[in-house]
Enzyme design. Structure first.
Site, PDB file in Angstrom:
ATOM      1  CG  ASP A  14     -17.407  20.904  66.483  1.00 31.75           C
ATOM      2  OD1 ASP A  14     -17.958  21.227  67.539  1.00 31.75           O
ATOM      3  OD2 ASP A  14     -16.231  21.197  66.215  1.00 31.75           O
TER       4      ASP A  14
ATOM      5  N   GLY B 261     -10.589  27.694  73.123  1.00 37.33           N
ATOM      6  CA  GLY B 261      -9.251  27.155  73.325  1.00 37.33           C
ATOM      7  C   GLY B 261      -8.412  27.123  72.073  1.00 37.33           C
ATOM      8  CG  HIS B 262      -9.543  25.458  68.972  1.00 37.34           C
ATOM      9  ND1 HIS B 262      -8.639  24.479  69.299  1.00 37.34           N
ATOM     10  CD2 HIS B 262     -10.781  24.892  69.096  1.00 37.34           C
ATOM     11  CE1 HIS B 262      -9.289  23.360  69.602  1.00 37.34           C
ATOM     12  NE2 HIS B 262     -10.585  23.590  69.487  1.00 37.34           N
TER      13      HIS B 262
ATOM     14  CG  HIS C  96     -10.015  19.230  70.690  1.00 35.07           C
ATOM     15  ND1 HIS C  96     -10.104  18.743  69.407  1.00 35.07           N
ATOM     16  CD2 HIS C  96     -10.825  20.305  70.763  1.00 35.07           C
ATOM     17  CE1 HIS C  96     -10.962  19.493  68.722  1.00 35.07           C
ATOM     18  NE2 HIS C  96     -11.403  20.446  69.509  1.00 35.07           N
TER      19      HIS C  96
ATOM     20  CB  SER D 111      25.654  44.766  77.310  1.00 34.03           C
ATOM     21  OG  SER D 111      24.343  45.228  77.092  1.00 34.03           O
TER      22      SER D 111
ATOM     23  CG  ASP E 213      28.943  40.048  87.605  1.00 28.44           C
ATOM     24  OD1 ASP E 213      27.774  40.325  87.310  1.00 28.44           O
ATOM     25  OD2 ASP E 213      29.901  40.135  86.812  1.00 28.44           O
TER      26      ASP E 213
ATOM     27  CG  ASP F 129      19.938  37.563  80.015  1.00 29.65           C
ATOM     28  OD1 ASP F 129      21.049  37.275  80.492  1.00 29.65           O
ATOM     29  OD2 ASP F 129      19.770  38.291  79.033  1.00 29.65           O
TER      30      ASP F 129
ATOM     31  N   GLY G  82      30.081  52.275  79.309  1.00 24.63           N
ATOM     32  CA  GLY G  82      29.197  51.319  79.967  1.00 24.63           C
ATOM     33  C   GLY G  82      28.573  51.836  81.247  1.00 24.63           C
TER      34      GLY G  82
END
Length: 547
Positions: A113, A59-60, A218, A430, A530, A386, A467
């Site tokens: 550990d 997990g690390h 953790h 754009s 739009d 987006d 475009g």
């Protein structure tokens, strides 16, 4: 929370196999004790030098197996997610890689550990192996605690111990360098979310506007909750805790560690803030920002510092085989190179500023309207693209307002050229380029013939040429084209109505043939206008109200 995995019981072994399959051939291997005993080791290891062994719960990633290789770890022992490997697993690793020069175990200061690695070390010594163990306790989150946690600063010890082992030094020397390094490390973490374990129900203990300071790796709670605030203030809090824990004088190496889910964009913002803080004066080497000791998908980061001397600097800058280690770089100032300058005639400024009350009022009203629509346009774009159309348009509008007093408002062609220049530089995306083309081409046409309607249509022609969008493609052109055709008669109100009708028509267009919406299915487009077309319609509406 959603995760990519097959069965929870197999996730660690499958992940380790994925690491092996994507590493260079002949570099890494695993023992045949899989899946019960999970040991990743150097495939080229000949036991002629001190072996460096570390590990802990999974997990690390990329810790710990990602740091196995020449110059760093000899072997990594993995448990299940956030669970210490067994005594047998650690002992198996020692037996597999320890030669006459012995082995050094590097252990993070967690009870499981310490006990499992410690008992394995004792058993190995009873079998005749020369074994030393160094415990890393670098977390300063909890003041005056007897047993601080071992967190990302452990990677400094991996690197330093690996360097000295690779040089052929004996076990006592390697262990002494590692232990001294462990005593000179301080670390502190910050997160905006808890992590989630694959296959387990996830509950966040944090509110929408809360973060945690001083949490472990953790998912355990932090020392305190803090209000969500700009990163400069969060970093200032961390610096205030870290600075007193550093020894006076001397340079340090700084590790900027991603705890798993912070996007690279945000990590570099964090790096910029840290290296602009008072802490930067004490930093000579920088490692990261990068995910190096993670907590699954925790949306947080940690800072670790180690005091440097010439030997440690050599150790931390030495090249190593594991790609997970980020090469250290010296702290330096940003280099700035002068951009090429263009003449006023070329960049569209066309001479000094000039004023015209009507044009000033129109441009100001248009920009203020577009800025006010930022959230709504983003909302629309979030459904079909987006989600940034409003922000992009508002950025352009703010840039125009900021430079309003520099515009040649008394000269329409020059004003159009200046708008094209501003939007092309500041607006981005754009849309910024398309509108820059539109105004730049319109300026050229206006300079040839003083007809604003014809000039704008010429700008539209160039914009659609480059475009690629036409009426019916579900873009801003669906509002802009009919509006400009109506404007040819000189009726601004008619142009506004045409633009509004064009924007409304995009709601029924079930297929976009240009822009980000072209990647969106019919179900998501239905009934949504739009956002670019809506912005154009709003602009013409404002113009009509001032006519």
């Amino acid at each position: 929370m959603k995760h990519f995995f097959n069965r929870r019981e197999n996730i660690v072994t499958e992940a380790l196999d994925g690491l092996l399959l994507t590493s260079s051939k002949g570099r890494l291997a695993r023992l045949d004790s899989f899946p019960d005993i999970k040991v990743i080791l150097r495939a080229d290891w000949d036991k002629s030098k001190v072996a460096i062994i570390s590990g802990g719960g999974a997990g690390h990633e990329p810790s710990h197996a990602g740091f196995v290789g020449k110059g760093m770890l000899t072997a990594a022992v993995s448990g299940e997610i956030f669970a210490s490997p067994s005594v047998d697993a650690v002992l198996t690793a020692i037996r597999a890689v320890a030669g006459e020069k012995g082995a050094l175990l590097i252990v993070k200061n967690y009870t499981g550990d310490r006990l499992n690695f410690g008992l394995a070390a004792e058993k190995a010594r009873a079998e005749g192996f020369d074994v030393e163990m160094v415990i890393v306790a670098d977390d300063i989150a909890i003041p005056e605690i007897n047993q601080p946690r071992g967190v990302a600063g452990t990677l400094f010890v991996h690197k330093i111990a690996g360097y000295h082992a690779e040089r052929g030094e004996d076990l006592k020397t390697v262990a002494a360098h590692a232990a001294a390094a462990a005593g000179d490390i301080v670390s502190l973490g910050m997160s905006l979310s808890t992590c989630s374990v694959p296959g387990q129900a996830h509950e966040s203990r944090l509110g929408e506007n809360e973060g945690e300071l001083g949490l472990g790796i953790h998912g355990e709670p932090g020392v305190e909750r803090i209000a969500l605030q700009p990163v400069v203030d969060m970093v200032a809090t961390m610096v205030a805790r870290l600075s007193p824990a550093l020894r006076e004088g001397g340079n340090h190496a700084l590790l900027i560690n991603n705890l798993g889910a912070v996007p690279p964009l945000e990590m570099t913002v964090i790096a910029n803030v840290v290296l602009s803080s008072s802490l930067a004066d004490r930093v000579r080497l920088i490692i990261g920002p990068a995910p190096m000791m993670t907590a699954l998908n925790m949306n947080g980061f940690s800072l670790s510092l180690i005091r440097l001397d010439a030997v440690r600097e050599a150790a931390l800058t030495a090249a190593v085989e594991p790609h997970a280690w980020m090469p250290a770089v010296e702290r330096h100032e940003i280099r700035v190179i002068a951009a090429p300058r263009t003449s006023a005639a070329l960049n569209g400024a066309n001479g000094a500023a000039g004023d015209d009350a009507r044009n000033r009022r129109l441009i100001t009203a248009l920009c203020e309207h577009l800025i006010s629509q930022e959230s709504e346009l983003n909302r629309l774009d979030g459904r079909v693209g987006d989600g940034d159309t409003g922000s992009t348009v508002a950025t352009g509008a703010r840039s125009v307002l900021a430079r309003l007093d520099t515009l040649p408002l008394d000269r329409p062609a020059a004003t159009l050229a200046s708008l094209g220049d501003i939007l092309g530089t500041s607006m981005g995306g754009s849309s910024g380029v398309l509108l820059s083309i539109f105004f730049t081409a319109a300026a050229k046409a206006m300079a040839d013939k003083a007809d604003i309607s014809a000039a704008l249509i010429a700008g539209l022609d160039r914009m659609t040429f480059y475009g690629g969008a036409e009426v019916g493609d579900r873009t801003m052109v669906d509002a802009l084209s009919p509006a400009l055709q109506a404007l040819a008669s000189g009726d601004v109100a008619a142009a506004a109505r045409a633009a509004a009708a064009g924007a409304e028509s995009t709601k029924t267009m079930m297929k976009a043939r240009a822009g980000r919406a072209s990647y969106v299915g019919e179900r998501d487009l239905a009934g949504v206008a739009d956002p670019g077309a809506v912005a154009v319609a709003g602009a013409f509406g404002v113009a009509a109200s001032l006519a």
